[in-house]
Design a protein around this motif. Structure first.
Motif, PDB file in Angstrom:
ATOM      1  N   ASP A  62       3.857 -73.669  65.738  1.00 28.44           N
ATOM      2  CA  ASP A  62       4.141 -72.200  65.237  1.00 28.44           C
ATOM      3  C   ASP A  62       3.816 -70.517  65.575  1.00 28.44           C
ATOM      4  OD1 ASP A  62       1.082 -71.464  65.209  1.00 28.44           O
ATOM      5  OD2 ASP A  62       1.037 -72.654  63.394  1.00 28.44           O
ATOM      6  N   LEU A  63       3.602 -69.824  65.131  1.00 30.16           N
ATOM      7  CA  LEU A  63       4.612 -67.509  66.360  1.00 30.16           C
ATOM      8  C   LEU A  63       2.902 -67.967  66.191  1.00 30.16           C
ATOM      9  CD1 LEU A  63       6.846 -66.250  63.753  1.00 30.16           C
ATOM     10  CD2 LEU A  63       7.445 -67.538  65.547  1.00 30.16           C
ATOM     11  N   SER A  64       1.851 -68.659  65.582  1.00 28.57           N
ATOM     12  CA  SER A  64       0.329 -67.888  65.895  1.00 28.57           C
ATOM     13  C   SER A  64       0.548 -68.497  67.367  1.00 28.57           C
ATOM     14  CB  SER A  64      -0.439 -68.497  64.842  1.00 28.57           C
ATOM     15  OG  SER A  64      -0.542 -69.933  64.757  1.00 28.57           O
ATOM     16  N   SER A  65       0.773 -69.976  67.772  1.00 28.77           N
ATOM     17  CA  SER A  65       0.707 -70.782  69.142  1.00 28.77           C
ATOM     18  C   SER A  65       1.130 -69.737  70.119  1.00 28.77           C
ATOM     19  CB  SER A  65       1.405 -71.907  68.899  1.00 28.77           C
ATOM     20  OG  SER A  65      -0.287 -72.581  67.827  1.00 28.77           O
ATOM     21  N   ILE A  66       2.402 -69.528  69.659  1.00 30.00           N
ATOM     22  CA  ILE A  66       2.806 -68.699  70.370  1.00 30.00           C
ATOM     23  C   ILE A  66       2.385 -67.835  71.034  1.00 30.00           C
ATOM     24  CG2 ILE A  66       5.508 -67.590  70.880  1.00 30.00           C
ATOM     25  CD1 ILE A  66       6.416 -69.898  69.261  1.00 30.00           C
ATOM     26  N   SER A  67       1.899 -66.919  69.769  1.00 24.33           N
ATOM     27  CA  SER A  67       1.887 -65.116  70.418  1.00 24.33           C
ATOM     28  C   SER A  67       0.144 -65.213  71.326  1.00 24.33           C
ATOM     29  CB  SER A  67       1.094 -64.998  68.901  1.00 24.33           C
ATOM     30  OG  SER A  67       0.487 -63.377  69.513  1.00 24.33           O
ATOM     31  N   ASP A  68      -0.855 -67.280  70.523  1.00 24.19           N
ATOM     32  CA  ASP A  68      -1.500 -66.844  71.538  1.00 24.19           C
ATOM     33  C   ASP A  68      -1.449 -67.112  72.872  1.00 24.19           C
ATOM     34  OD1 ASP A  68      -2.957 -66.374  69.183  1.00 24.19           O
ATOM     35  OD2 ASP A  68      -3.379 -68.841  69.194  1.00 24.19           O
ATOM     36  N   ASP A  71      -0.447 -64.157  74.525  1.00 28.07           N
ATOM     37  CA  ASP A  71      -1.752 -63.412  74.671  1.00 28.07           C
ATOM     38  C   ASP A  71      -2.862 -63.937  75.869  1.00 28.07           C
ATOM     39  OD1 ASP A  71      -1.381 -61.653  73.601  1.00 28.07           O
ATOM     40  OD2 ASP A  71      -2.364 -62.908  71.617  1.00 28.07           O
ATOM     41  N   GLU A  72      -2.268 -64.969  76.348  1.00 28.94           N
ATOM     42  CA  GLU A  72      -3.376 -65.657  77.625  1.00 28.94           C
ATOM     43  C   GLU A  72      -2.393 -65.455  78.817  1.00 28.94           C
ATOM     44  OE1 GLU A  72      -5.885 -67.742  78.293  1.00 28.94           O
ATOM     45  OE2 GLU A  72      -6.051 -66.609  75.586  1.00 28.94           O
ATOM     46  N   LEU A  73      -1.142 -65.669  78.484  1.00 30.74           N
ATOM     47  CA  LEU A  73      -0.243 -65.636  79.865  1.00 30.74           C
ATOM     48  C   LEU A  73      -0.155 -63.830  79.893  1.00 30.74           C
ATOM     49  CD1 LEU A  73       3.254 -67.371  79.022  1.00 30.74           C
ATOM     50  CD2 LEU A  73       0.981 -68.020  80.769  1.00 30.74           C
ATOM     51  N   LYS A  74      -0.911 -63.098  79.319  1.00 34.19           N
ATOM     52  CA  LYS A  74      -0.848 -61.824  79.816  1.00 34.19           C
ATOM     53  C   LYS A  74      -1.810 -61.196  80.801  1.00 34.19           C
ATOM     54  CE  LYS A  74       2.352 -60.058  75.943  1.00 34.19           C
ATOM     55  NZ  LYS A  74       1.785 -58.846  74.872  1.00 34.19           N
ATOM     56  N   LYS A  75      -3.340 -62.450  80.615  1.00 31.79           N
ATOM     57  CA  LYS A  75      -4.493 -62.277  80.880  1.00 31.79           C
ATOM     58  C   LYS A  75      -4.567 -62.685  82.788  1.00 31.79           C
ATOM     59  CE  LYS A  75      -6.946 -63.556  77.177  1.00 31.79           C
ATOM     60  NZ  LYS A  75      -8.040 -64.502  76.470  1.00 31.79           N
TER      61      LYS A  75
END
Length: 75
Positions: A62-68, A71-75
């Motif tokens: 789902d899109l929320s998993s991809i968004s999460d 966000d993790e990869l940006k850290k």
């Protein structure tokens, strides 16, 4: 399914770019050599199935998993 009989050292040609050679016969096992262009993907069937299963699972994310994950990869 086409079934062919080959002896040690004999080969099978697929199209103009793929050649399968019987390299070794040992008991119930046959070792095959495959000559193909580098862009040709060649996998054992169980590996191919695992890749297909993972691709299917990833396509259902789902899109929320991809968004999460983003966000993790940006850290």
């Amino acid at each position: 399914m086409l079934v062919l009989t080959r002896k040690l050292g004999e080969s099978i040609a697929i199209d103009d770019h793929i050649k399968i050679v019987v390299v070794q016969i040992k008991g119930k096992q046959v070792r095959l050599g495959i000559k193909a262009p580098k862009e040709t993907k060649i996998h054992r069937e169980e590996v191919y199935k695992a890749i297909q299963d993972q691709n299917t699972e990833a396509s259902m994310a789902d899109l929320s998993s991809i968004s999460d994950l983003a966000d993790e990869l940006k850290k």
